[in-house]
Design a protein around this motif. Structure first.
Motif, short mmCIF file in Angstrom:
data_model
loop_
_atom_site.label_atom_id
_atom_site.label_comp_id
_atom_site.label_asym_id
_atom_site.label_seq_id
_atom_site.Cartn_x
_atom_site.Cartn_y
_atom_site.Cartn_z
N SER A 283 -4.54 7.04 -3.04
CA SER A 283 -4.29 7.66 -1.74
C SER A 283 -3.39 8.88 -1.88
N ALA A 284 -2.40 8.82 -2.79
CA ALA A 284 -1.45 9.92 -2.94
C ALA A 284 -2.06 11.11 -3.65
N THR B 256 -2.43 2.80 -3.96
CA THR B 256 -1.44 3.76 -3.47
C THR B 256 -1.56 5.07 -4.24
N THR C 65 0.81 -1.22 0.00
CA THR C 65 0.00 0.00 0.00
C THR C 65 0.84 1.27 0.00
N ASP C 66 2.06 1.21 0.50
CA ASP C 66 2.90 2.41 0.53
C ASP C 66 4.20 2.19 -0.26
N GLU D 84 12.77 5.03 3.02
CA GLU D 84 11.62 5.84 2.63
C GLU D 84 12.08 7.02 1.78
N LYS E 122 4.38 13.33 0.07
CA LYS E 122 3.93 11.96 0.26
C LYS E 122 5.15 11.07 0.48
N THR E 123 5.02 10.15 1.40
CA THR E 123 6.13 9.25 1.75
C THR E 123 5.85 7.86 1.21
N PHE E 124 6.89 7.28 0.56
CA PHE E 124 6.79 5.94 0.00
C PHE E 124 7.99 5.11 0.47
N ARG E 125 7.79 3.81 0.44
CA ARG E 125 8.87 2.88 0.79
C ARG E 125 9.41 2.25 -0.49
#
Length: 495
Positions: free
Chosen positions: A300-301, A297, A243-244, A264, A274-277
């Motif tokens: 959401s972003a 994802t 999800t991220d 991240e 926005k933060t992503f992994r």
């Protein structure tokens, strides 16, 4: 004084022509790259430098022969038959040439005369070899770029991407495209511009005026989609439940030099951080910087409902140019009938042409430079052969006296010019390899952070070989014709 006057005359002719050619080439490049040139005024110091170079370089090149000529005595001048006084080198060369069995005496004599004036030979070979190396490099880089284009096209398993002016329900798009003949399948691939989260809060999307190469885009990719190849450079690709998670291609990865898989990253999406992994990095040939996430994802972003999409990629059953154009028109008509506003439709053919157009400017420039150098080298070869004919006037008289015909002298001189041309081709071939590597690396890294493959084009080798042989014959023809018309009385009376 004569050299200075010739330099001034050449500068007065060449500088305006060069400035005009430069302005014309600049306007062509600006048009292709969507740039606007506000002023084509050349600074006055450029004219001054060009004129000084036109005068000083010929003077410096001619300085050594002039100084040597001033040291020659009258006796040495009258005894000069135009042959080398280096007996040891001449003996070694003649011994080597005597072992050649597949040439007749005329060709062996031409080959021996090729090395008569080594300094002059080196200058002529330098120009012709440099021109050949640049020509072959241009062809090799073009072949490498074409190979990269082919690989890029092979990695894209779709034929058309359509972007909309506003998000549209995915179900509506699928319904509209379901009845289009020749269409195999379609997938929703939403996208939005992204930017790095800079400490100064300046939002830069890293794009050129064409909005294509140089851009940084966040894209949603359906889980399990096979519309793009995803060769991994590091980590893994997206999986269910990520999800991220985000996957970057190598161009986007270059913006985060200190980030590793598992860390991240922060991106600015529509003005919000926005933060992503980061879970993986993939290799994409000739592709702009892209970050891939799952549709959930992406929703959401961007705060865009997952049921909506602003872009769709389609696969066609037929892949010839006419069929693809026809299906594209049918797709656009079907969307228009459903009141879907299309922003742009990018076909595979259009994308390939857009990508290839930029590098061909550089290749054409290389070809133009190599052509100019080849012309200068050809003129140098003609001058060298003319000077050689004058130096060997007595030798031709002796050949005439022992029965040599005009066609023998003609063949001897033309063969000498062809030998010089072939030697330059042999030298140019190895020179073109590191040049092709370096320029391919430079263009590839500047364009898409991936060096172009080194491909030595056989066509380039054959084309330049043909050009150099024909050019050498043409450059030697006039001096050879002049020498073949000399009579025995004229040659023996020459001092």
């Amino acid at each position: 004084m004569l050299i200075v006057l010739l330099g001034i005359a050449a500068s007065l002719i060449g500088v305006p022509l060069g400035i005009a050619a430069g302005r014309g080439f600049t306007s062509v490049i600006a048009q292709l790259l969507n740039l606007e040139i506000y002023s084509d005024v050349v600074p006055s110091w450029v004219y001054l430098v060009l004129i000084l170079m036109g005068i000083l370089i010929p003077l410096l090149v001619a300085l050594d022969p002039i100084l040597k000529a001033t040291r020659i005595t009258v006796r040495e001048t009258l005894n000069d038959y135009g042959i080398s006084r280096d007996a040891s080198a001449s003996s070694l060369r003649d011994g080597w040439l005597s072992r050649i069995r597949f040439f007749d005496n005329t060709l062996i004599l031409a080959l021996r005369n090729t090395f008569r004036r080594r300094g002059r030979l080196i200058l002529t070979l330098s120009l012709l070899s440099a021109a050949g190396a640049m020509f072959m490099t241009g062809i090799n880089v073009r072949s490498g770029w074409q190979a990269a284009l082919d690989q890029s096209a092979a990695d894209r398993n779709y034929d058309l991407e359509i972007r909309f002016n506003a998000p549209v329900p995915t179900q509506q798009i699928n319904s509209l495209l379901a009845n289009v003949p020749g269409l195999e399948k379609s997938e929703a691939w939403s996208l939005t511009p992204a930017a790095l989260n800079r400490p100064d809060a300046l939002e830069i999307v890293r794009t050129y005026p064409d909005g294509g190469h140089g851009s940084f885009t966040l894209r949603s990719i359906p889980l399990g989609s096979d519309l793009i190849a995803t060769p991994l450079l590091d980590g893994r690709f997206l999986q269910a439940g990520d999800t991220d998670a985000v996957v970057l291609n190598q161009n986007a990865r270059a913006f985060f030099p200190e980030i590793n898989v598992g860390d991240e990253i922060e991106l600015l999406i529509e003005g919000e951080v926005k933060t992503f992994r980061l879970v993986g990095v993939i290799q994409q040939t000739l592709s702009p910087s892209s970050a891939y996430v799952l549709p959930e994802t992406f929703a959401s972003a961007t705060n865009q409902p997952v049921e909506l999409t602003n872009a769709v990629r389609v696969v066609m059953r037929e892949h010839d140019k006419e069929s693809m154009a026809s299906i594209t028109r049918d797709v656009e008509q079907a969307l228009a009938a459903g009141n879907v506003s299309v922003k742009v439709a990018v076909s595979e053919a259009l994308l390939g042409e857009a990508i290839s157009g930029h590098v061909y400017i550089f290749i054409v420039a290389l070809m133009m430079i190599s052509t100019v150098m080849a012309v200068v080298g050809g003129l140098g070869l003609m001058s060298s052969m003319g000077t050689s004919v004058i130096e060997r006037t007595r030798e031709f008289g002796v050949m005439r006296a022992i029965g040599a015909r005009s066609k023998t002298i003609l063949r001897n001189i033309i063969s000498e010019g062809v030998f010089i041309g072939l030697m330059s081709w042999v030298i140019a071939l190895p020179l073109s390899i590191p040049l092709s590597l370096g320029i391919g690396y430079l263009i590839g890294m500047m364009s898409f952070r991936s060096p172009l493959p080194l491909i030595v084009s056989p066509a380039g080798l054959v084309i330049w070989l043909s050009v150099i042989v024909v050019g050498s014959i043409a450059a030697s023809a006039y001096p050879a014709q002049q020498a073949s018309r000399l009579t025995v009385r004229e040659t023996l009376a020459y001092v």
